[in-house]
Scaffold this motif. Structure first.
Motif, PDB file in Angstrom:
ATOM      1  N   ALA A  82       0.859  -1.182   0.000  1.00 44.92           N
ATOM      2  CA  ALA A  82       0.000   0.000   0.000  1.00 44.92           C
ATOM      3  C   ALA A  82       0.901   1.239   0.000  1.00 44.92           C
ATOM      4  CB  ALA A  82      -0.889  -0.004   1.238  1.00 44.92           C
ATOM      5  N   PRO A  83       0.459   2.339  -0.574  1.00 38.17           N
ATOM      6  CA  PRO A  83       1.275   3.560  -0.588  1.00 38.17           C
ATOM      7  C   PRO A  83       1.660   4.035   0.820  1.00 38.17           C
ATOM      8  CG  PRO A  83      -0.646   3.812  -2.017  1.00 38.17           C
ATOM      9  CD  PRO A  83      -0.797   2.504  -1.303  1.00 38.17           C
ATOM     10  N   GLU A  84       0.839   3.700   1.807  1.00 36.87           N
ATOM     11  CA  GLU A  84       1.114   4.114   3.188  1.00 36.87           C
ATOM     12  C   GLU A  84       2.281   3.345   3.807  1.00 36.87           C
ATOM     13  OE1 GLU A  84      -3.275   4.755   2.371  1.00 36.87           O
ATOM     14  OE2 GLU A  84      -1.809   3.202   1.941  1.00 36.87           O
ATOM     15  N   ALA A  85       2.642   2.220   3.237  1.00 41.81           N
ATOM     16  CA  ALA A  85       3.725   1.375   3.771  1.00 41.81           C
ATOM     17  C   ALA A  85       5.060   1.937   3.290  1.00 41.81           C
ATOM     18  CB  ALA A  85       3.541  -0.069   3.329  1.00 41.81           C
ATOM     19  N   THR A  86       5.481   3.011   3.923  1.00 37.90           N
ATOM     20  CA  THR A  86       6.628   3.773   3.433  1.00 37.90           C
ATOM     21  C   THR A  86       7.984   3.227   3.844  1.00 37.90           C
ATOM     22  OG1 THR A  86       6.357   5.246   5.325  1.00 37.90           O
ATOM     23  CG2 THR A  86       5.329   5.920   3.250  1.00 37.90           C
ATOM     24  N   ASP A  87       8.110   2.738   5.073  1.00 37.25           N
ATOM     25  CA  ASP A  87       9.400   2.202   5.513  1.00 37.25           C
ATOM     26  C   ASP A  87       9.216   1.348   6.756  1.00 37.25           C
ATOM     27  OD1 ASP A  87      10.045   3.773   8.066  1.00 37.25           O
ATOM     28  OD2 ASP A  87       9.753   5.411   6.641  1.00 37.25           O
ATOM     29  N   HIS A  88      10.277   0.641   7.126  1.00 35.44           N
ATOM     30  CA  HIS A  88      10.210  -0.288   8.255  1.00 35.44           C
ATOM     31  C   HIS A  88      10.106   0.411   9.611  1.00 35.44           C
ATOM     32  CE1 HIS A  88      11.592  -3.076   5.116  1.00 35.44           C
ATOM     33  NE2 HIS A  88      10.891  -3.946   5.815  1.00 35.44           N
ATOM     34  N   GLY A  89      10.342   1.704   9.669  1.00 32.56           N
ATOM     35  CA  GLY A  89      10.220   2.450  10.916  1.00 32.56           C
ATOM     36  C   GLY A  89       8.833   2.998  11.173  1.00 32.56           C
ATOM     37  N   LEU A  90       7.914   2.762  10.248  1.00 32.34           N
ATOM     38  CA  LEU A  90       6.539   3.252  10.386  1.00 32.34           C
ATOM     39  C   LEU A  90       5.878   2.654  11.619  1.00 32.34           C
ATOM     40  CD1 LEU A  90       4.120   4.763   9.051  1.00 32.34           C
ATOM     41  CD2 LEU A  90       3.628   2.619   7.842  1.00 32.34           C
ATOM     42  N   ARG A  91       5.210   3.478  12.395  1.00 33.83           N
ATOM     43  CA  ARG A  91       4.431   2.983  13.534  1.00 33.83           C
ATOM     44  C   ARG A  91       3.100   2.489  12.998  1.00 33.83           C
ATOM     45  NH1 ARG A  91       3.122   4.854  19.237  1.00 33.83           N
ATOM     46  NH2 ARG A  91       2.301   2.907  20.067  1.00 33.83           N
ATOM     47  N   VAL A  92       2.859   1.197  13.154  1.00 33.54           N
ATOM     48  CA  VAL A  92       1.633   0.565  12.676  1.00 33.54           C
ATOM     49  C   VAL A  92       0.876   0.034  13.882  1.00 33.54           C
ATOM     50  CG1 VAL A  92       0.668  -1.308  11.294  1.00 33.54           C
ATOM     51  CG2 VAL A  92       2.713  -0.111  10.497  1.00 33.54           C
ATOM     52  N   ILE A  93      -0.416   0.361  13.946  1.00 31.60           N
ATOM     53  CA  ILE A  93      -1.287  -0.156  15.002  1.00 31.60           C
ATOM     54  C   ILE A  93      -2.381  -0.961  14.319  1.00 31.60           C
ATOM     55  CG2 ILE A  93      -2.819   0.400  16.918  1.00 31.60           C
ATOM     56  CD1 ILE A  93      -1.269   3.107  17.129  1.00 31.60           C
ATOM     57  N   VAL A  94      -2.369  -2.259  14.568  1.00 34.91           N
ATOM     58  CA  VAL A  94      -3.325  -3.163  13.938  1.00 34.91           C
ATOM     59  C   VAL A  94      -4.576  -3.268  14.803  1.00 34.91           C
ATOM     60  CG1 VAL A  94      -3.674  -5.480  12.997  1.00 34.91           C
ATOM     61  CG2 VAL A  94      -1.382  -4.462  12.958  1.00 34.91           C
ATOM     62  N   VAL A  95      -5.730  -3.223  14.137  1.00 36.09           N
ATOM     63  CA  VAL A  95      -7.020  -3.293  14.815  1.00 36.09           C
ATOM     64  C   VAL A  95      -7.817  -4.465  14.262  1.00 36.09           C
ATOM     65  CG1 VAL A  95      -9.190  -2.086  15.270  1.00 36.09           C
ATOM     66  CG2 VAL A  95      -7.076  -0.774  15.026  1.00 36.09           C
ATOM     67  N   CYS A  96      -8.257  -5.344  15.148  1.00 33.89           N
ATOM     68  CA  CYS A  96      -9.209  -6.386  14.764  1.00 33.89           C
ATOM     69  C   CYS A  96     -10.499  -6.095  15.533  1.00 33.89           C
ATOM     70  CB  CYS A  96      -8.658  -7.785  15.055  1.00 33.89           C
ATOM     71  SG  CYS A  96      -8.453  -8.156  16.806  1.00 33.89           S
ATOM     72  N   ASN A  97     -11.359  -7.050  15.683  1.00 34.13           N
ATOM     73  CA  ASN A  97     -12.627  -6.797  16.358  1.00 34.13           C
ATOM     74  C   ASN A  97     -12.477  -6.661  17.868  1.00 34.13           C
ATOM     75  OD1 ASN A  97     -15.471  -6.356  16.116  1.00 34.13           O
ATOM     76  ND2 ASN A  97     -15.752  -8.349  17.081  1.00 34.13           N
ATOM     77  N   GLU A  98     -11.720  -7.568  18.495  1.00 32.32           N
ATOM     78  CA  GLU A  98     -11.624  -7.557  19.960  1.00 32.32           C
ATOM     79  C   GLU A  98     -10.199  -7.591  20.500  1.00 32.32           C
ATOM     80  OE1 GLU A  98     -14.103 -10.837  21.155  1.00 32.32           O
ATOM     81  OE2 GLU A  98     -15.909  -9.611  21.022  1.00 32.32           O
ATOM     82  N   GLY A  99      -9.192  -7.543  19.625  1.00 28.44           N
ATOM     83  CA  GLY A  99      -7.817  -7.459  20.103  1.00 28.44           C
ATOM     84  C   GLY A  99      -7.072  -8.770  20.235  1.00 28.44           C
ATOM     85  N   TYR A 100      -7.511  -9.799  19.557  1.00 25.98           N
ATOM     86  CA  TYR A 100      -6.812 -11.085  19.593  1.00 25.98           C
ATOM     87  C   TYR A 100      -6.042 -11.318  18.296  1.00 25.98           C
ATOM     88  CZ  TYR A 100      -9.539 -11.951  23.766  1.00 25.98           C
ATOM     89  OH  TYR A 100     -10.086 -11.853  25.011  1.00 25.98           O
ATOM     90  N   ALA A 101      -6.747 -11.363  17.174  1.00 26.68           N
ATOM     91  CA  ALA A 101      -6.086 -11.580  15.883  1.00 26.68           C
ATOM     92  C   ALA A 101      -5.080 -10.476  15.584  1.00 26.68           C
ATOM     93  CB  ALA A 101      -7.119 -11.669  14.765  1.00 26.68           C
ATOM     94  N   SER A 102      -5.346  -9.282  16.082  1.00 26.84           N
ATOM     95  CA  SER A 102      -4.434  -8.163  15.825  1.00 26.84           C
ATOM     96  C   SER A 102      -3.070  -8.370  16.476  1.00 26.84           C
ATOM     97  CB  SER A 102      -5.049  -6.845  16.301  1.00 26.84           C
ATOM     98  OG  SER A 102      -5.363  -6.905  17.680  1.00 26.84           O
ATOM     99  N   SER A 103      -3.028  -9.042  17.611  1.00 31.39           N
ATOM    100  CA  SER A 103      -1.739  -9.322  18.256  1.00 31.39           C
ATOM    101  C   SER A 103      -0.896 -10.238  17.376  1.00 31.39           C
ATOM    102  CB  SER A 103      -1.942  -9.978  19.628  1.00 31.39           C
ATOM    103  OG  SER A 103      -2.582  -9.103  20.519  1.00 31.39           O
ATOM    104  N   LEU A 104      -1.513 -11.280  16.846  1.00 30.52           N
ATOM    105  CA  LEU A 104      -0.801 -12.199  15.965  1.00 30.52           C
ATOM    106  C   LEU A 104      -0.378 -11.497  14.678  1.00 30.52           C
ATOM    107  CD1 LEU A 104      -3.044 -15.341  16.456  1.00 30.52           C
ATOM    108  CD2 LEU A 104      -0.858 -14.850  17.573  1.00 30.52           C
TER     109      LEU A 104
END
Length: 136
Positions: A82-104
């Protein structure tokens, strides 16, 4: 018994143990911290499937990438990024429905070198319960 390469036996890991292990390496954030991090330039990535997004709405500004495409879309060196995936230092916060799959998912992104990847404690449901913006 599970086998890793055909020679070395590997003890099976249960999902609860796996979650505990991957979360120990994540700097997980609560909804308010995530909201502030996004204002400071972090990328919020919603990995929920379409039916949940349709039912509950979206977090304004979040990049929607379903879980099965996540690594391909967020790898800064990937041909399908994705164009937003600019570099390895990007802070990414993953969101799933309840916070389980997002950890993995965040742990998987870290294996790709996205060293600041983490996830939202409680997922979308916690975001909504905190009264943070949701769009229909």
């Amino acid at each position: 018994m599970a086998v890793s390469d055909g020679t070395a036996p590997v003890e099976p890991t249960g999902i609860d143990e796996l979650l505990e292990r991957v979360r120990a390496d994540l700097d997980r954030v609560d909804p308010r911290e995530a909201h502030k991090a996004v204002a400071d330039g972090a990328l919020l990535v919603d990995i929920r499937y379409a039916a949940l997004r349709d039912r509950d709405g979206l977090i304004p500004g979040a990049l929607v990438v379903e879980r099965n495409e996540l690594e391909w879309r967020l790898d800064p060196r990937g041909s399908h990024r994705a164009p937003e995936a600019t570099d390895h230092g990007l802070r990414v916060i993953v969101v799933c429905n309840e916070g389980y799959a997002s950890s993995l998912a965040a742990a998987s992104l870290r294996l790709l070198g996205l060293r600041r990847a983490t996830d939202l404690v409680g997922g979308f449901q916690a975001w909504r319960e905190a009264g943070l913006p949701v769009a229909r």
